[in-house]
Design a protein around this motif. Structure first.
Motif, short mmCIF file in Angstrom:
data_model
loop_
_atom_site.label_atom_id
_atom_site.label_comp_id
_atom_site.label_asym_id
_atom_site.label_seq_id
_atom_site.Cartn_x
_atom_site.Cartn_y
_atom_site.Cartn_z
N LEU A 157 0.83 -1.20 0.00
CA LEU A 157 0.00 0.00 0.00
C LEU A 157 0.87 1.26 0.00
CD1 LEU A 157 -2.86 1.26 0.26
CD2 LEU A 157 -2.56 1.17 2.73
N ALA B 153 -0.43 2.49 7.47
CA ALA B 153 -1.44 2.44 6.41
C ALA B 153 -2.30 3.70 6.44
CB ALA B 153 -2.31 1.20 6.57
N ILE C 9 -2.70 6.56 3.50
CA ILE C 9 -4.00 6.94 2.93
C ILE C 9 -4.21 8.45 3.03
CG2 ILE C 9 -6.49 6.78 3.27
CD1 ILE C 9 -5.43 4.42 1.79
N VAL D 150 -12.31 3.43 6.35
CA VAL D 150 -10.88 3.40 6.03
C VAL D 150 -10.06 3.19 7.31
CG1 VAL D 150 -8.92 4.86 5.32
CG2 VAL D 150 -10.97 4.73 3.90
N CYS E 236 -7.65 -0.03 8.13
CA CYS E 236 -6.23 0.11 8.44
C CYS E 236 -5.83 -0.71 9.65
CB CYS E 236 -5.88 1.58 8.67
SG CYS E 236 -5.86 2.60 7.18
N SER F 115 -9.81 -6.28 4.29
CA SER F 115 -9.60 -4.87 4.59
C SER F 115 -8.55 -4.26 3.67
CB SER F 115 -9.18 -4.71 6.06
OG SER F 115 -10.24 -5.06 6.92
N THR F 116 -7.48 -5.03 3.39
CA THR F 116 -6.47 -4.55 2.46
C THR F 116 -7.06 -4.41 1.06
OG1 THR F 116 -4.78 -5.68 3.76
CG2 THR F 116 -4.15 -4.93 1.59
N LEU G 66 -8.78 -1.13 0.97
CA LEU G 66 -7.85 0.01 0.88
C LEU G 66 -7.26 0.12 -0.52
CD1 LEU G 66 -5.99 -0.32 4.31
CD2 LEU G 66 -7.79 1.30 3.69
#
Length: 356
Positions: free
Chosen positions: A23, A109, A113, A184, A188, A197-198, A201
């Motif tokens: 990420l 993370a 973001i 979000v 994270c 969840s990844t 993202l």
């Protein structure tokens, strides 16, 4: 701890780090690309990332934590019902706080973001440098063709053509911002279902880059609210007049935001970035729907309803043409699919991504 348990923990930590690094790498490459394009165009990148970090850290994060703490306590009290709920709650809280991998990687993370959105906002503000608003009249005509000769907002009058209904739509439209950042934030720091969840993202980043930067530039449009100001005619003056009349009875907060965006477009300001096609409100709400379906089916169906409200609000509040939302849906679904594919590249075969 047994050797097998130690190995499993190490493997899980390795996957966790791998996804966070991926990420951060993607966000880093995006920032470099935007910086390079900005330099070539004579507009060097000037993000407000630190200001964004301050907002998330001092304002949103405490609110998110409070919501999560309350949610977990209610869940324990109603669903789990341990013999000592407060003691169990404190134990769970201590376990999460002392989980170094979760805290460190989640924070990295989240920072990635926030920097991504800061850079995205910079790039969005430069859309008209590369492509002026030229598509509005085409999208307005397409709206009428697809909706039997009438503008879509005219079909909404019977249900939402009142001050109170308009305020309710506006409240939902503004709530989108809080909900998106909340999910979000959850994604994270989620370690139990890190793969999904990844994927979320990754999908958010892909969606904003492809939809909010690339397509928004190729299909540059200002939206119905600015139709007259951008020289396309007076087709949406009745809609804007209605919203201002409603605002005298019940608040329509979008009007103030729209005024500030137009002012910043002409003279510069803190809030910038006029762009209608595709609707990122609709696109991200579809992404949130896909994500929540992997968590609980009832939550996914609630988000389906919320997506419909956002779609209606985007048209009724004059932010978007209906076709902006129609295109946003496949953009979001494609981004979700790519996000899952990308997650599998750093996933062990034993930890599949749960799909909708």
């Amino acid at each position: 701890m047994s050797a097998t348990s130690f190995y499993n923990d190490q493997a899980r930590t390795s996957r966790y780090l791998g996804r966070t690094r991926m990420l951060c790498l993607i966000v880093g490459l995006y920032i470099l690309a935007v910086s390079a394009i900005g330099l070539v165009a004579g507009h060097p990148l000037s993000t407000r990332a630190m200001a964004g970090l301050t907002t998330v850290g001092l304002t949103l994060t405490p609110s998110f934590l409070l919501i999560l703490f309350l949610w977990h306590f209610v869940y324990l009290a109603i669903v789990v019902r341990p013999r000592r709920p407060i003691q169990r709650f404190v134990g769970d809280l201590r376990l999460n706080i002392t989980d170094g991998d979760k805290v460190l990687n989640g924070t990295l993370a989240l920072i990635a973001i926030v920097f991504f959105f800061s850079t995205f906002n910079f790039a969005k503000d430069k859309i008209t440098y590369f492509q002026p608003f030229v598509w509005d009249s085409y999208f307005a005509d397409l709206d009428r063709i697809l909706h039997f000769g009438r503008a879509p907002h005219e079909w909404l009058y019977p249900l939402f053509g009142t001050p109170l209904a308009t305020t309710a739509l506006n409240a939902a439209y503004h709530f989108w911002f809080f909900l998106m950042y909340f999910l979000v934030f959850m994604a994270c720091y989620d370690r139990h279902s890190r793969a999904r969840s990844t994927a979320f993202l990754f999908a958010v980043v892909i969606c904003f880059v492809f939809g909010g930067n690339i397509l928004a530039t190729l299909l540059s449009s200002a939206g119905p609210v600015y139709y007259r100001e951008m020289g396309f005619g007076t087709d949406y003056v009745p809609l804007m007049d209605m919203l201002y009349r409603f605002n005298e009875v019940s608040p329509v907060w979008s009007l103030r935001v729209q005024e500030r965006l137009l002012e910043a477009h002409h003279m510069g300001g803190a809030i910038k970035g006029i762009s209608a096609m595709p609707s990122m409100h609709v696109a991200t709400t579809v992404l949130m729907t896909c994500y929540l379906f992997t968590w609980r089916r009832w939550a996914g169906w609630l988000m389906v309803g919320f997506t419909a409200i956002i779609m209606i609000g985007s048209v009724h509040l004059a932010w978007h043409y209906a076709v902006d939302g129609y295109l946003a849906i496949p953009v979001a679904l494609g981004s979700w699919w790519l996000g899952q594919k990308l997650t599998r590249l750093v996933n062990a075969p034993s930890e599949p991504v749960k799909t909708t």
